[in-house]
Design an enzyme around this catalytic site. Structure first.
Site, PDB file in Angstrom:
ATOM      1  N   ARG A 102      43.402  44.449  39.877  1.00  0.00           N
ATOM      2  CA  ARG A 102      42.609  43.262  39.517  1.00  0.00           C
ATOM      3  C   ARG A 102      43.046  42.867  38.117  1.00  0.00           C
ATOM      4  NH1 ARG A 102      36.240  42.082  40.214  1.00  0.00           N
ATOM      5  NH2 ARG A 102      37.110  41.662  42.278  1.00  0.00           N
ATOM      6  N   HIS A 129      42.051  35.693  45.667  1.00  0.00           N
ATOM      7  CA  HIS A 129      41.204  36.867  45.969  1.00  0.00           C
ATOM      8  C   HIS A 129      41.299  37.133  47.481  1.00  0.00           C
ATOM      9  CE1 HIS A 129      38.366  39.937  45.444  1.00  0.00           C
ATOM     10  NE2 HIS A 129      37.280  39.256  45.154  1.00  0.00           N
ATOM     11  N   GLN A 132      38.789  39.355  49.600  1.00  0.00           N
ATOM     12  CA  GLN A 132      37.473  38.769  49.822  1.00  0.00           C
ATOM     13  C   GLN A 132      37.482  37.838  51.033  1.00  0.00           C
ATOM     14  OE1 GLN A 132      34.478  39.371  47.892  1.00  0.00           O
ATOM     15  NE2 GLN A 132      33.740  38.561  49.833  1.00  0.00           N
ATOM     16  N   ASP A 218      30.866  29.923  44.905  1.00  0.00           N
ATOM     17  CA  ASP A 218      31.203  31.021  43.992  1.00  0.00           C
ATOM     18  C   ASP A 218      30.650  30.629  42.625  1.00  0.00           C
ATOM     19  OD1 ASP A 218      32.402  33.244  42.809  1.00  0.00           O
ATOM     20  OD2 ASP A 218      34.453  32.516  43.043  1.00  0.00           O
ATOM     21  N   CYS A 258      30.924  35.319  47.583  1.00  0.00           N
ATOM     22  CA  CYS A 258      31.631  36.593  47.375  1.00  0.00           C
ATOM     23  C   CYS A 258      30.842  37.548  46.493  1.00  0.00           C
ATOM     24  CB  CYS A 258      33.023  36.333  46.811  1.00  0.00           C
ATOM     25  SG  CYS A 258      33.054  35.550  45.192  1.00  0.00           S
ATOM     26  N   ARG A 286      33.832  44.186  53.006  1.00  0.00           N
ATOM     27  CA  ARG A 286      34.988  44.426  52.135  1.00  0.00           C
ATOM     28  C   ARG A 286      35.559  45.818  52.421  1.00  0.00           C
ATOM     29  NH1 ARG A 286      35.519  41.968  47.112  1.00  0.00           N
ATOM     30  NH2 ARG A 286      37.414  43.224  46.973  1.00  0.00           N
TER      31      ARG A 286
HETATM   32  N1  NVA Z   1      35.792  33.608  41.118  1.00  0.00           N
HETATM   33  C1  NVA Z   1      35.144  34.817  40.642  1.00  0.00           C
HETATM   34  C2  NVA Z   1      35.050  35.813  41.740  1.00  0.00           C
HETATM   35  C3  NVA Z   1      34.391  37.118  41.365  1.00  0.00           C
HETATM   36  C4  NVA Z   1      34.423  38.116  42.478  1.00  0.00           C
HETATM   37  C5  NVA Z   1      35.904  35.360  39.446  1.00  0.00           C
HETATM   38  O1  NVA Z   1      37.143  35.301  39.463  1.00  0.00           O
HETATM   39  O2  NVA Z   1      35.263  35.822  38.494  1.00  0.00           O
HETATM   40  N1   CP Z   2      33.303  39.901  45.226  1.00  0.00           N
HETATM   41  C1   CP Z   2      33.864  40.753  44.356  1.00  0.00           C
HETATM   42  O1   CP Z   2      35.105  40.906  44.285  1.00  0.00           O
HETATM   43  O2   CP Z   2      32.968  41.448  43.592  1.00  0.00           O
HETATM   44  P1   CP Z   2      33.258  42.372  42.341  1.00  0.00           P
HETATM   45  O3   CP Z   2      33.690  41.492  41.206  1.00  0.00           O
HETATM   46  O4   CP Z   2      31.958  43.072  42.076  1.00  0.00           O
HETATM   47  O5   CP Z   2      34.368  43.345  42.702  1.00  0.00           O
END
Ligand code: NVA
Ligand code: CP
Length: 304
Positions: A102, A129, A132, A218, A258, A286
């Site tokens: 990540r 992502h 997800q 989101d 998500c 997930r």
């Molecule tokens: N779009 C959000 C998703 C978090 C799971 C982010 O990138 O923070």
């Molecule tokens: N939806 C998702 O990826 O959640 P986290 O940021 O908690 O991993």
């Protein structure tokens, strides 16, 4: 060797296999049946941003497959002290069997993958992502059957999730209705879709939800964009998924997010906590889909 850096890295037949496999894996988990297909294998998880679901789902999932995990963050590894990502990739991939990352820019995960001896999975970047949306489509199928020919309404930011939905629609044969505030639109080039045939842009979020089989949203401010929070709070006020938007959807429309969610910002509490919402199944799934994904990347299609 296959990596999973964006949704289009796998084909429609590969997704069909993964959805069926995830259903089997989920059933075995629910019935306490052992499923040790990755015995003694190690997953490295590298987090440069916060996480709850991604960490727990990958970590619990890998243990359930008989393997183990190594958890690294920028703060507690040399990644945060400017060791080149290429060198980190060479070293980590000599000691582990699969890597989940990540991070920020997609180019970072691509550089890691280019120097990795083992499969690399995108656990979220600024652009995508895929894990997800893999879970989201599996959840849709569980509740409503095939997503082919259906309509998904995307309400909110043209972000990593929106880009991934566009790739999924292009690949799997459904349509996305996208509604974002001005200045936060999706960019077809960044989303990496061949044509605009599988999505339609709406200025009014309510219109985007008309006839939708699934409404999804989101956070208004994704990780890494916190400095824009105040401006975004103002720009996004009309992009809150409401009961009226859900009522405009097709009969039996589902709501997904998500997570983490901000009730009263991108979604009203009565929607996320209401009868259309499948967000908890979505979060749980997930783990099941990622177990299928890790197995597939390491061992291909399995029958056992
Ligand atoms: N779009 C959000 C998703 C978090 C799971 C982010 O990138 O923070
Ligand atoms: N939806 C998702 O990826 O959640 P986290 O940021 O908690 O991993």
């Amino acid at each position: 060797m296959k990596h999973y850096l964006q949704f289009k890295d796998l084909s429609a037949p590969e997704y069909a296999y993964l959805f069926a496999r995830a259903a089997l894996i989920k059933h075995k988990f629910k019935t306490y049946e052992k499923h040790h297909t990755l015995l003694d294998r190690t997953l490295a998880m590298i987090f440069e941003k916060a996480s709850t679901r991604t960490r727990v789902s990958f970590e619990a999932g890998m243990y359930q497959l008989g393997g183990s995990v190594v958890h690294l963050t920028t703060g507690d590894s040399q990644l945060g002290r400017a060791e080149p990502i290429e060198d980190s990739a060479r070293v980590i991939s000599r000691m582990t069997d699969i890597v989940m990352i990540r991070t920020f820019e997609q180019t970072k995960i691509e550089r890691f993958a280019a120097h990795s001896r083992v499969p690399v999975i995108n656990g979220l970047t600024n652009e995508f992502h895929p894990c997800q949306v893999l879970a989201d489509i599996f959840t849709y199928i569980e509740h409503r059957g095939s997503i082919v020919g259906k309509t998904v309404a995307w309400v909110g930011d043209g972000n990593n999730m929106a880009n991934t939905w566009l790739q999924a629609a292009d690949l799997l044969g459904f349509t996305v209705h996208v509604s974002t505030p001005r200045g936060y639109e999706v960019d077809q080039a960044i989303a990496g879709v061949r044509s605009a045939d599988s999505y339609r842009v709406f200025t009014d979020p309510l219109q985007a939800c008309r006839g939708a089989d699934l409404v999804t949203t989101d956070v208004w401010t994704s990780m890494g964009f916190e400095a824009e929070n105040a401006t975004r709070l103002q720009a996004f006020t009309s992009w809150r998924v409401s009961a009226a938007m859900m009522a405009a959807g097709a009969p039996g429309a589902l709501f997904m997010h998500c997570l983490p969610a901000h009730r009263g910002e991108e979604v009203d509490a009565e929607v996320i906590d209401g009868p259309h919402s499948v967000v908890w199944d979505e979060a749980e799934n997930r783990m099941h889909v990622q177990k299928a994904l890790m197995e597939y990347l390491l061992r291909g299609k399995l029958k056992e």
